[in-house]
Design an enzyme around this catalytic site. Structure first.
Site, PDB file in Angstrom:
ATOM      1  N   ARG A   1       0.851  -1.177   0.000  1.00  0.00           N
ATOM      2  CA  ARG A   1       0.000   0.000   0.000  1.00  0.00           C
ATOM      3  C   ARG A   1       0.895   1.238   0.000  1.00  0.00           C
ATOM      4  NH1 ARG A   1       1.860   1.722   4.182  1.00  0.00           N
ATOM      5  NH2 ARG A   1       0.689   3.654   3.915  1.00  0.00           N
ATOM      6  N   GLY A   2       0.253   2.389  -0.135  1.00  0.00           N
ATOM      7  CA  GLY A   2       0.997   3.637  -0.267  1.00  0.00           C
ATOM      8  C   GLY A   2       1.145   3.974  -1.731  1.00  0.00           C
ATOM      9  N   ALA A   3       0.839   5.197  -2.102  1.00  0.00           N
ATOM     10  CA  ALA A   3       0.791   5.554  -3.519  1.00  0.00           C
ATOM     11  C   ALA A   3       2.088   5.254  -4.269  1.00  0.00           C
ATOM     12  CB  ALA A   3       0.402   7.032  -3.654  1.00  0.00           C
TER      13      ALA A   3
ATOM     14  N   ARG B   1      -6.886  -0.540  -7.196  1.00  0.00           N
ATOM     15  CA  ARG B   1      -7.190   0.520  -6.226  1.00  0.00           C
ATOM     16  C   ARG B   1      -7.505   1.789  -7.003  1.00  0.00           C
ATOM     17  NH1 ARG B   1      -4.792   0.371  -1.140  1.00  0.00           N
ATOM     18  NH2 ARG B   1      -6.255   2.043  -0.657  1.00  0.00           N
TER      19      ARG B   1
ATOM     20  N   GLN C   1      -3.218   2.234  10.246  1.00  0.00           N
ATOM     21  CA  GLN C   1      -1.910   2.242   9.592  1.00  0.00           C
ATOM     22  C   GLN C   1      -0.921   3.200  10.264  1.00  0.00           C
ATOM     23  OE1 GLN C   1      -2.761   2.874   5.450  1.00  0.00           O
ATOM     24  NE2 GLN C   1      -3.911   0.965   5.309  1.00  0.00           N
TER      25      GLN C   1
ATOM     26  N   ASP D   1      -2.584  10.372  -2.259  1.00  0.00           N
ATOM     27  CA  ASP D   1      -2.840   9.315  -3.228  1.00  0.00           C
ATOM     28  C   ASP D   1      -3.150   9.866  -4.606  1.00  0.00           C
ATOM     29  OD1 ASP D   1      -3.132   6.420  -1.809  1.00  0.00           O
ATOM     30  OD2 ASP D   1      -3.595   8.041  -0.420  1.00  0.00           O
TER      31      ASP D   1
ATOM     32  N   ASN E   1      -6.283  11.918   0.100  1.00  0.00           N
ATOM     33  CA  ASN E   1      -5.406  11.179   1.010  1.00  0.00           C
ATOM     34  C   ASN E   1      -6.287  10.367   1.955  1.00  0.00           C
ATOM     35  OD1 ASN E   1      -2.681  10.587   1.906  1.00  0.00           O
ATOM     36  ND2 ASN E   1      -3.168  11.711   3.768  1.00  0.00           N
ATOM     37  N   LYS E   2      -5.673   9.651   2.860  1.00  0.00           N
ATOM     38  CA  LYS E   2      -6.389   8.757   3.754  1.00  0.00           C
ATOM     39  C   LYS E   2      -7.480   9.494   4.527  1.00  0.00           C
ATOM     40  CE  LYS E   2      -5.835   5.288   3.648  1.00  0.00           C
ATOM     41  NZ  LYS E   2      -4.733   4.461   4.128  1.00  0.00           N
TER      42      LYS E   2
END
Length: 349
Positions: free
Chosen positions: A53-55, A94, A198, A239, A249-250
């Site tokens: 995960r993570g852009a 995603r 996270q 993201d 973003n999250k």
């Protein structure tokens, strides 16, 4: 700490042609477990459950995922149509993070040149990501120290944008790491961050490994921490960044941004240029991924809400550009809240 969340291991795998290896982030910090992914099914599943995960890391996963698809297709005899279908599955796993599709698109056009050309390009993409992260961290650190006028900063982070979310070094947490190397970090408040905690599981793990003073706080404490004057800045990843400077973003980032705006505390977004989507005019067009509701209504498999209650679980939110003090990429720092936009100020590559 040096760890690779995603890498290509040459000579490994079923046929010895190499394998895509990821650090399974669903089991951190209790266990450090690596997964070797040799099929599109395995890679897509790892992306969907957030094992990787993570852009920026998803960009690398997308590029190397094309190699995974080529190798699997060779083993089982896919025709060109089936191969394209499987690569599209990786590309679309995603929807909010632009880097995944970007990574696929960076190498897909090289397929007529052969598998080795695709692999070389994917590995170059991973190396470029690390270099970009280090450069944007340097520029962001300079900007924050100049903007705040402080020698040592109290920083709030949201979600994980460290080396676990990239090919190496990190974006938002890379900025923290750069400041720490300069002796310029006093304390970090790490939001626990839904979904899947996270921040508590991953950001805190990285901060602890680097010896950076920190505490984990519940997401609902962030606004109070900011308005009480306990932080000098907030640093987050992204993201997708739209052409007007809106930032996806999250989930929870918008609340942090609103509190920073009220308190006069700068919110800095740190991301590589690959996260900027100039084809997306503004944040209204960004698809917000929704995850399973039972991540909200259960805890460790135990129901915490009434059986009749549904869970609403958006994974991301969009922060309007007017609340973003700065966006730092390897190409420089712009100030969306002051009217600067990636679309207006994008320098040549």
């Amino acid at each position: 700490m040096t760890v690779r969340a995603i890498e290509w291991v040459p000579g490994a795998g079923t046929d010895g042609r190499g394998v895509l290896r990821i650090l399974d982030q669903t089991v951190l910090p209790a266990s450090t477990t690596y997964l070797d992914l040799e099929t599109v099914d395995a890679l897509v599943a790892a992306i969907e459950v957030l094992a990787v995960r993570g852009a920026p890391a998803l960009g690398v996963a997308g590029a190397l995922g094309v190699v995974v698809a080529l190798d699997e297709g060779r083993r089982v005899g896919w025709d060109a149509g089936r191969l394209d279908f499987e690569i599209d599955r990786v590309r679309n796993a995603r929807p909010t993070a632009v880097n995944l599709a970007w990574g696929v698109d960076q190498v897909r056009g090289l397929m007529p040149q052969g598998r080795e050309a695709v692999l070389r390009a994917a590995l170059e993409l991973a190396a470029d990501d690390e270099a970009a992260n280090r450069e944007l961290s340097r520029q962001a650190a300079d900007w924050l120290l100049a903007r705040t006028g402080r020698d040592r900063l109290r920083i709030l982070t949201h979600c994980n944008a460290g080396m676990l979310a990239t090919s190496a070094w990190g974006t938002a947490l890379g900025v923290v790491r750069e400041l720490h190397a300069r002796g310029a970090v006093e304390f970090v408040y790490a939001d626990e961050t839904r979904p899947l905690l996270q921040g508590a599981r991953l950001t805190a793990w990285e901060l602890a490994a680097d010896g950076i003073p920190h505490a984990v706080q519940v997401d609902s404490a962030a606004a109070s921490t900011i308005l009480r004057g306990l932080v000098d800045c907030a640093v987050v990843g992204a993201d997708r960044i739209a052409a007007n400077g809106d930032v996806a973003n999250k989930i929870g980032t918008l609340g942090v941004a609103l509190a920073c705006h009220e308190a006069g505390v700068p919110l800095l977004v740190a991301a590589p240029w690959s996260t900027v989507d100039l084809a997306m005019a503004d944040g209204a067009g960004i698809e917000v991924e929704e995850r399973a509701g039972d991540e909200v209504t259960t805890l460790a498999g135990v129901r915490t809400a009434p059986a009749s209650s549904a869970g609403f679980n958006p994974a991301f939110d969009v922060t309007p550009a007017r609340f973003v003090a700065a966006v730092a990429t390897e190409r420089g720092v712009i100030e969306p809240a002051a009217g600067q936009t990636p679309g207006d100020t994008a320098p040549p590559a």
